[in-house]
Design a protein around this motif. Structure first.
Motif, mmCIF file in Angstrom:
data_model
loop_
_atom_site.group_PDB
_atom_site.id
_atom_site.type_symbol
_atom_site.label_atom_id
_atom_site.label_comp_id
_atom_site.label_asym_id
_atom_site.label_seq_id
_atom_site.Cartn_x
_atom_site.Cartn_y
_atom_site.Cartn_z
ATOM 1 N N ALA A 48 -10.938 1.989 -0.625
ATOM 2 C CA ALA A 48 -10.118 1.521 0.488
ATOM 3 C C ALA A 48 -8.989 0.650 -0.047
ATOM 4 O O ALA A 48 -9.203 -0.244 -0.852
ATOM 5 C CB ALA A 48 -10.962 0.721 1.465
ATOM 6 N N THR A 49 -7.795 0.942 0.402
ATOM 7 C CA THR A 49 -6.637 0.141 -0.009
ATOM 8 C C THR A 49 -6.190 -0.714 1.169
ATOM 9 O O THR A 49 -6.180 -0.263 2.311
ATOM 10 C CB THR A 49 -5.472 1.028 -0.474
ATOM 11 N N PRO A 50 -5.830 -1.949 0.934
ATOM 12 C CA PRO A 50 -5.397 -2.812 2.038
ATOM 13 C C PRO A 50 -4.027 -2.388 2.566
ATOM 14 O O PRO A 50 -3.205 -1.837 1.839
ATOM 15 C CB PRO A 50 -5.324 -4.199 1.398
ATOM 16 N N VAL A 51 -3.818 -2.655 3.848
ATOM 17 C CA VAL A 51 -2.531 -2.375 4.460
ATOM 18 C C VAL A 51 -1.613 -3.555 4.164
ATOM 19 O O VAL A 51 -1.953 -4.699 4.446
ATOM 20 C CB VAL A 51 -2.682 -2.186 5.979
ATOM 21 N N VAL A 52 -0.487 -3.279 3.599
ATOM 22 C CA VAL A 52 0.471 -4.326 3.261
ATOM 23 C C VAL A 52 1.553 -4.349 4.327
ATOM 24 O O VAL A 52 2.244 -3.368 4.552
ATOM 25 C CB VAL A 52 1.090 -4.089 1.873
ATOM 26 N N SER A 100 5.702 -9.404 9.768
ATOM 27 C CA SER A 100 4.665 -10.365 10.134
ATOM 28 C C SER A 100 5.277 -11.634 10.710
ATOM 29 O O SER A 100 4.678 -12.281 11.565
ATOM 30 C CB SER A 100 3.770 -10.681 8.941
#
Length: 72
Positions: free
Chosen positions: A12-16, A22
């Motif tokens: 799983a790769t984090p959402v950047v 943001s």
């Protein structure tokens, strides 16, 4: 009891999220929170910045007491 693990090789790769996006969400959330705080905690009806005919105070009156804000 045996634990089976499936090793399919995917990680799983984090959402950047970009800082600019943001920051927009942060400012929007802070503005909405400040507006809600004003209506629930500060607005007294008679001295309302939206005039005395909107009756926002009466709409949130019971919620004010439930949340512990002084009234009248």
């Amino acid at each position: 009891m045996s634990v089976s693990s499936s090793s399919s090789g995917t990680v799983a790769t984090p959402v950047v999220i970009p800082l600019s996006r943001s920051l927009v969400w942060l400012v929007g959330t802070a503005a909405l929170a400040a507006l809600l705080y004003y209506f629930i905690g500060v607005d007294q009806g008679a001295v309302s910045i939206f005039g005395s005919d909107t009756h926002v105070h009466e709409f949130v009156h019971d919620g004010r007491h439930f949340l512990g804000f002084p009234c009248h």
